[in-house]
Design an enzyme around this catalytic site. Structure first.
Site, PDB file in Angstrom:
ATOM      1  N   HIS A  42     -10.387 -17.282  39.824  1.00 65.31           N
ATOM      2  CA  HIS A  42     -10.437 -16.640  38.475  1.00 65.31           C
ATOM      3  C   HIS A  42      -8.503 -16.051  38.437  1.00 65.31           C
ATOM      4  O   HIS A  42      -8.087 -15.741  39.538  1.00 65.31           O
ATOM      5  CB  HIS A  42     -10.438 -14.648  38.710  1.00 65.31           C
ATOM      6  CG  HIS A  42     -10.647 -14.305  37.600  1.00 65.31           C
ATOM      7  ND1 HIS A  42      -9.610 -12.850  37.280  1.00 65.31           N
ATOM      8  CD2 HIS A  42     -11.892 -13.352  36.672  1.00 65.31           C
ATOM      9  CE1 HIS A  42      -9.716 -12.219  36.915  1.00 65.31           C
ATOM     10  NE2 HIS A  42     -10.893 -12.764  35.611  1.00 65.31           N
ATOM     11  N   GLN A  83     -18.488 -11.348  40.876  1.00 63.87           N
ATOM     12  CA  GLN A  83     -19.731 -12.395  40.398  1.00 63.87           C
ATOM     13  C   GLN A  83     -20.983 -12.524  40.817  1.00 63.87           C
ATOM     14  O   GLN A  83     -22.160 -13.071  40.628  1.00 63.87           O
ATOM     15  CB  GLN A  83     -19.704 -13.073  39.184  1.00 63.87           C
ATOM     16  CG  GLN A  83     -18.186 -13.502  38.081  1.00 63.87           C
ATOM     17  CD  GLN A  83     -18.252 -12.657  37.459  1.00 63.87           C
ATOM     18  OE1 GLN A  83     -20.132 -12.277  36.400  1.00 63.87           O
ATOM     19  NE2 GLN A  83     -17.739 -12.595  36.401  1.00 63.87           N
ATOM     20  N   ASP A  99     -13.584 -13.085  46.444  1.00 67.85           N
ATOM     21  CA  ASP A  99     -13.880 -12.036  45.398  1.00 67.85           C
ATOM     22  C   ASP A  99     -15.571 -12.589  45.425  1.00 67.85           C
ATOM     23  O   ASP A  99     -15.285 -13.284  44.585  1.00 67.85           O
ATOM     24  CB  ASP A  99     -13.000 -12.658  44.601  1.00 67.85           C
ATOM     25  CG  ASP A  99     -12.931 -12.759  43.510  1.00 67.85           C
ATOM     26  OD1 ASP A  99     -14.093 -11.732  42.719  1.00 67.85           O
ATOM     27  OD2 ASP A  99     -12.443 -13.128  42.102  1.00 67.85           O
TER      28      ASP A  99
HETATM   29  N1  C6P Z   1     -14.460 -11.487  35.284  1.00 69.49           N
HETATM   30  C1  C6P Z   1     -15.215 -11.728  32.982  1.00 69.49           C
HETATM   31  O1  C6P Z   1     -15.148 -11.987  31.726  1.00 69.49           O
HETATM   32  P1  C6P Z   1     -12.073  -6.529  36.911  1.00 69.49           P
HETATM   33  O2  C6P Z   1     -11.264  -7.196  35.673  1.00 69.49           O
HETATM   34  O3  C6P Z   1     -10.606  -6.575  38.005  1.00 69.49           O
HETATM   35  O4  C6P Z   1     -12.878  -5.939  37.232  1.00 69.49           O
HETATM   36  O5  C6P Z   1     -12.074  -8.517  37.490  1.00 69.49           O
HETATM   37  C2  C6P Z   1     -11.736  -9.587  37.347  1.00 69.49           C
HETATM   38  C3  C6P Z   1     -12.316 -10.833  37.970  1.00 69.49           C
HETATM   39  C4  C6P Z   1     -12.092 -11.167  39.314  1.00 69.49           C
HETATM   40  N2  C6P Z   1     -12.796 -12.318  40.134  1.00 69.49           N
HETATM   41  C5  C6P Z   1     -13.912 -12.764  39.256  1.00 69.49           C
HETATM   42  C6  C6P Z   1     -14.421 -14.015  40.022  1.00 69.49           C
HETATM   43  C7  C6P Z   1     -13.974 -11.960  37.720  1.00 69.49           C
HETATM   44  O6  C6P Z   1     -14.751 -13.148  37.064  1.00 69.49           O
HETATM   45  C8  C6P Z   1     -13.071 -11.328  37.840  1.00 69.49           C
HETATM   46  C9  C6P Z   1     -13.843 -10.671  35.827  1.00 69.49           C
HETATM   47  C10 C6P Z   1     -14.484 -11.234  33.702  1.00 69.49           C
HETATM   48  O7  C6P Z   1     -15.494 -13.178  33.722  1.00 69.49           O
HETATM   49  C11 C6P Z   1     -13.157 -10.312  32.484  1.00 69.49           C
HETATM   50  S1  C6P Z   1     -12.011 -11.968  32.813  1.00 69.49           S
END
Ligand code: C6P
Length: 415
Positions: free
Chosen positions: A132, A212, A209
């Site tokens: 991401h 998910q 990370d």
């Molecule tokens: N993915 C999706 O629709 P935040 O925005 O900080 O809570 O999370 C960021 C983030 C980081 N790593 C992964 C693997 C993610 O999936 C996400 C957030 C959302 O897939 C919004 S872009």
């Protein structure tokens, strides 16, 4: 319609669970809402929103500051979340749980604090092709500042990491390995234990990370042995604006603060300032208190259902949805790794994903479309984006059936 295998064998009453999410019980564009955008943000059960409401009505006060009773009450409620997070991921110490505003903030903290202190010209940071943007850009920023360079682990067309190349990239130059546990765009579950083990044999640190991963299955941080692990409250039935950085105590202790201000200090004079102990050294200013309390309540809720129950429910729904989508002509799933979480990215022949998403929305079906903040993945497949259905435990096979009908409608619409 095919019934889910084992659906009746679990102890959980999934219909009752679903009824605990009032937002799901509404019409969108005149149709029953089918919410399949859980990877972007999951929904909140009423017990969590009630807990946040209770804080606002009965406990609101600043934390860690007041001697008065209300502030003590707010502090106790807020700090109880730290213990719940510690137990939820099985961290060794409470001080290893740093509160942030989310995964993005957590990764920036590590890059800016650990990276600025420890990275030098020519040092290497290993990322993967399926990260991401939140696990790419913070490293690019610190690499630019320190002269470190990024090395990228490629993936195959199924969306699985090339572990041989990963091993060959590890060297004495590798200062950090930063890899996603579960891909938000492909659903791939990466072999993070092996990734961490190999990095540690090479004496490199690892950040995982887990945005998910944590909402969907049990994560045991001591078993994984990650040095840093990050996740967000709003993807696990909690509120937005709150998240977690787990870090090993001995590493966090050696890291300088990331932001300055109230709460993170010990003593301030104009000549010199000393820092508060962990975890507060990294928590400057008034935090999002209500959101923190909300995360604690969300963890209680998930624990009550049981993470193993959640994982097996979502695996069944994924299996069902995958089979049904594979039966559709002219629809291709992007991301077919052997080990997958409940995310299905798909393409419909000759139809742009944005158009597909727009028509699905008219049918009350919420999916995400586009690059999902993972543009290098789209570059790998040479596509502008996908439509993505991301499934949670409160979804049903009827939701999947409606998605299938919706996709058929999209195909007819553009034919
Ligand atoms: N993915 C999706 O629709 P935040 O925005 O900080 O809570 O999370 C960021 C983030 C980081 N790593 C992964 C693997 C993610 O999936 C996400 C957030 C959302 O897939 C919004 S872009």
């Amino acid at each position: 319609m095919t019934k889910l295998a084992n659906d009746t064998s679990t102890k959980t009453d999934w219909n009752k669970i679903r009824s605990q999410f009032p937002v799901l019980d509404q019409k969108i564009n005149g149709q029953d809402l089918v919410y399949l955008d859980n990877a972007a943000s999951s929904q909140m059960p009423v017990i969590v929103s009630d807990r946040i409401d209770h804080y606002h009505k009965k406990e609101h006060s600043n934390v860690h500051r007041g001697i008065h009773s209300l502030s003590q009450k707010a502090t106790d409620a807020y700090e109880s979340t730290r213990t719940k997070v510690q137990e939820f991921i099985n961290a060794r110490h409470k001080e290893e749980i740093i509160f942030t505003t989310g995964t993005t903030d957590s990764i920036n903290l590590v890059a800016q604090s650990y990276g600025r202190k420890n990275f030098n010209t020519g040092d290497e940071i290993i990322l993967s092709e399926m990260e991401h943007h939140a696990n790419i850009v913070p490293w690019q920023l610190i690499a630019e500042e320190t002269g470190a360079v990024l090395r990228i682990v490629p993936m195959n067309d199924a969306g699985e990491l090339d572990m041989d190349t990963y091993e060959s990239l590890l060297s004495e130059k590798t200062k950090m390995v930063a890899i996603v546990h579960v891909s938000n765009a492909l659903g791939t579950v990466n072999p993070v234990k092996e990734i961490i083990n190999l990095a540690h044999q090479n004496e490199s640190l690892v950040l995982i990370d887990g945005a998910q991963a944590v909402p969907h299955s049990k994560v045991d941080i001591q078993d994984l042995d990650a040095d840093f692990y990050t996740f967000s409250a709003h993807k696990m039935c909690g509120p937005t604006g709150f998240g977690v950085l787990y870090g090993k105590k001995e590493i966090l202790q050696d890291m300088p603060p990331y932001r300055g201000g109230g709460d993170m200090i010990d003593k301030v004079t104009f000549e010199e300032t000393t820092w508060n102990d962990l975890p507060y050294k990294f928590e400057a200013g008034t935090p999002p208190i209500a959101a923190g309390i909300g995360l604690g309540s969300a963890i209680d809720y998930l624990n009550e259902i049981g993470m193993d129950e959640i994982a097996s429910r979502e695996a069944q729904l994924l299996d069902y949805a995958t089979k049904r989508i594979n039966d559709l002509e002219g629809v291709r799933i992007i991301g077919t790794a052997k080990d997958k979480a409940s995310v299905i990215s798909f393409l419909i022949d000759n139809i742009h994903s944005t158009d597909a998403g727009t028509i699905l929305d008219q049918k009350g079906i919420a999916v995400r479309t586009g690059h999902h903040c993972a543009q290098p993945i789209m570059q790998h497949y040479d596509i502008p984006g996908t439509a993505r259905a991301s499934i949670s435990f409160y979804n049903t096979e009827e939701d999947i059936d409606k998605l299938i009908d919706g996709i058929k409608y999209v195909k007819d619409f553009f034919s």
